[in-house]
Design a protein around this motif. Structure first.
Motif, PDB file in Angstrom:
ATOM      1  N   MET A  59       0.667  -1.120   0.033  1.00  0.00           N
ATOM      2  CA  MET A  59       0.073  -0.047   0.031  1.00  0.00           C
ATOM      3  C   MET A  59       1.078   1.132   0.124  1.00  0.00           C
ATOM      4  O   MET A  59       0.489   2.580  -0.535  1.00  0.00           O
ATOM      5  N   LYS A  60       2.006   1.259   0.726  1.00  0.00           N
ATOM      6  CA  LYS A  60       2.702   2.362   0.557  1.00  0.00           C
ATOM      7  C   LYS A  60       3.430   2.903  -0.760  1.00  0.00           C
ATOM      8  O   LYS A  60       3.360   3.866  -1.032  1.00  0.00           O
ATOM      9  N   ASP A  61       3.662   1.823  -1.610  1.00  0.00           N
ATOM     10  CA  ASP A  61       4.142   2.137  -2.860  1.00  0.00           C
ATOM     11  C   ASP A  61       3.005   2.616  -3.754  1.00  0.00           C
ATOM     12  O   ASP A  61       3.462   3.316  -4.480  1.00  0.00           O
ATOM     13  N   LEU A  62       1.769   2.188  -3.423  1.00  0.00           N
ATOM     14  CA  LEU A  62       0.886   2.916  -3.820  1.00  0.00           C
ATOM     15  C   LEU A  62       0.535   4.424  -4.067  1.00  0.00           C
ATOM     16  O   LEU A  62       0.338   4.990  -4.747  1.00  0.00           O
ATOM     17  N   ILE A  63       0.820   4.521  -2.584  1.00  0.00           N
ATOM     18  CA  ILE A  63       0.636   6.107  -1.933  1.00  0.00           C
ATOM     19  C   ILE A  63       1.587   6.675  -2.650  1.00  0.00           C
ATOM     20  O   ILE A  63       1.466   7.947  -3.064  1.00  0.00           O
ATOM     21  N   LEU A  64       2.933   6.236  -2.591  1.00  0.00           N
ATOM     22  CA  LEU A  64       4.173   7.148  -3.025  1.00  0.00           C
ATOM     23  C   LEU A  64       4.208   7.298  -4.689  1.00  0.00           C
ATOM     24  O   LEU A  64       4.321   8.462  -5.073  1.00  0.00           O
ATOM     25  N   THR A  65       3.374   6.254  -5.300  1.00  0.00           N
ATOM     26  CA  THR A  65       3.320   6.571  -6.832  1.00  0.00           C
ATOM     27  C   THR A  65       2.327   7.532  -7.099  1.00  0.00           C
ATOM     28  O   THR A  65       2.353   8.232  -7.935  1.00  0.00           O
TER      29      THR A  65
ATOM     30  N   VAL B 124       1.642  10.188  -4.965  1.00  0.00           N
ATOM     31  CA  VAL B 124       1.874  11.632  -4.450  1.00  0.00           C
ATOM     32  C   VAL B 124       3.023  12.160  -4.859  1.00  0.00           C
ATOM     33  O   VAL B 124       3.245  13.499  -5.392  1.00  0.00           O
ATOM     34  N   GLN B 125       4.154  11.071  -5.180  1.00  0.00           N
ATOM     35  CA  GLN B 125       5.451  11.863  -5.603  1.00  0.00           C
ATOM     36  C   GLN B 125       5.283  12.612  -7.050  1.00  0.00           C
ATOM     37  O   GLN B 125       6.002  13.987  -7.003  1.00  0.00           O
ATOM     38  N   PRO B 126       4.517  12.382  -7.904  1.00  0.00           N
ATOM     39  CA  PRO B 126       4.327  13.105  -9.117  1.00  0.00           C
ATOM     40  C   PRO B 126       3.750  14.606  -8.864  1.00  0.00           C
ATOM     41  O   PRO B 126       3.993  15.495  -9.735  1.00  0.00           O
ATOM     42  N   LEU B 127       3.042  14.420  -7.866  1.00  0.00           N
ATOM     43  CA  LEU B 127       2.091  15.614  -7.311  1.00  0.00           C
ATOM     44  C   LEU B 127       3.137  17.014  -6.863  1.00  0.00           C
ATOM     45  O   LEU B 127       2.640  18.293  -6.851  1.00  0.00           O
ATOM     46  N   VAL B 128       4.231  16.603  -6.130  1.00  0.00           N
ATOM     47  CA  VAL B 128       4.925  17.594  -5.370  1.00  0.00           C
ATOM     48  C   VAL B 128       6.174  17.843  -6.003  1.00  0.00           C
ATOM     49  O   VAL B 128       6.750  17.097  -6.876  1.00  0.00           O
ATOM     50  N   ASP B 129       6.787  19.185  -5.519  1.00  0.00           N
ATOM     51  CA  ASP B 129       8.139  19.588  -5.991  1.00  0.00           C
ATOM     52  C   ASP B 129       9.189  18.951  -5.398  1.00  0.00           C
ATOM     53  O   ASP B 129      10.210  18.985  -6.062  1.00  0.00           O
ATOM     54  N   ARG B 130       8.977  18.425  -4.243  1.00  0.00           N
ATOM     55  CA  ARG B 130      10.055  17.637  -3.481  1.00  0.00           C
ATOM     56  C   ARG B 130       9.512  16.176  -3.225  1.00  0.00           C
ATOM     57  O   ARG B 130       9.431  15.962  -2.203  1.00  0.00           O
TER      58      ARG B 130
ATOM     59  N   GLU C 245       5.842  23.278   1.698  1.00  0.00           N
ATOM     60  CA  GLU C 245       5.546  23.977   0.563  1.00  0.00           C
ATOM     61  C   GLU C 245       4.641  23.030  -0.220  1.00  0.00           C
ATOM     62  O   GLU C 245       3.848  23.617  -1.174  1.00  0.00           O
ATOM     63  N   ASP C 246       4.878  21.906  -0.335  1.00  0.00           N
ATOM     64  CA  ASP C 246       3.977  21.113  -1.150  1.00  0.00           C
ATOM     65  C   ASP C 246       2.695  20.321  -0.239  1.00  0.00           C
ATOM     66  O   ASP C 246       1.833  19.693  -1.201  1.00  0.00           O
ATOM     67  N   MET C 247       2.231  20.956   0.630  1.00  0.00           N
ATOM     68  CA  MET C 247       1.120  20.561   1.563  1.00  0.00           C
ATOM     69  C   MET C 247      -0.121  20.826   0.553  1.00  0.00           C
ATOM     70  O   MET C 247      -1.028  20.183   0.666  1.00  0.00           O
ATOM     71  N   GLY C 248      -0.206  22.024   0.256  1.00  0.00           N
ATOM     72  CA  GLY C 248      -1.268  22.595  -0.713  1.00  0.00           C
ATOM     73  C   GLY C 248      -1.540  21.745  -2.036  1.00  0.00           C
ATOM     74  O   GLY C 248      -2.798  21.553  -2.157  1.00  0.00           O
ATOM     75  N   LYS C 249      -0.580  21.377  -2.601  1.00  0.00           N
ATOM     76  CA  LYS C 249      -0.799  20.289  -3.528  1.00  0.00           C
ATOM     77  C   LYS C 249      -1.134  19.215  -3.437  1.00  0.00           C
ATOM     78  O   LYS C 249      -2.173  18.470  -4.231  1.00  0.00           O
ATOM     79  N   VAL C 250      -0.924  18.552  -2.188  1.00  0.00           N
ATOM     80  CA  VAL C 250      -1.473  17.369  -1.920  1.00  0.00           C
ATOM     81  C   VAL C 250      -2.763  17.423  -1.265  1.00  0.00           C
ATOM     82  O   VAL C 250      -3.791  16.475  -1.454  1.00  0.00           O
TER      83      VAL C 250
END
Length: 77
Positions: free
Chosen positions: A1-7, A9-15, A39-44
């Protein structure tokens, strides 16, 4: 499940290197705690929480009935 969440979220953020997921297993279910750079909180979260709600929908659907315990996703600062 962690991998799915990372997949998701990571493209959404700058860092993407600052994305962290912690798992806590309790008696009522499994809670995944997602933290990102401030700084990425708003994007998520997105406008009116729409992005966060969409992420939760996908994660909960993927967990489905295959999990014995209920899955929760929290976005923490």
């Amino acid at each position: 499940m962690k991998d799915l969440i990372l997949t998701i979220v990571q493209p959404l953020v700058d860092r993407p290197e600052d994305v962290r997921i912690e798992m806590e297993e309790g008696s009522n279910g499994i809670t995944y705690k997602l933290s990102v750079h401030p700084e990425d909180m708003g994007k998520v979260i997105g406008k009116q929480g729409r992005v966060a709600k969409s992420i939760r929908t996908v994660v909960y659907a993927a967990a489905g009935s295959s999990q014995q315990k209920k899955i929760f996703l929290e976005i923490v600062e």
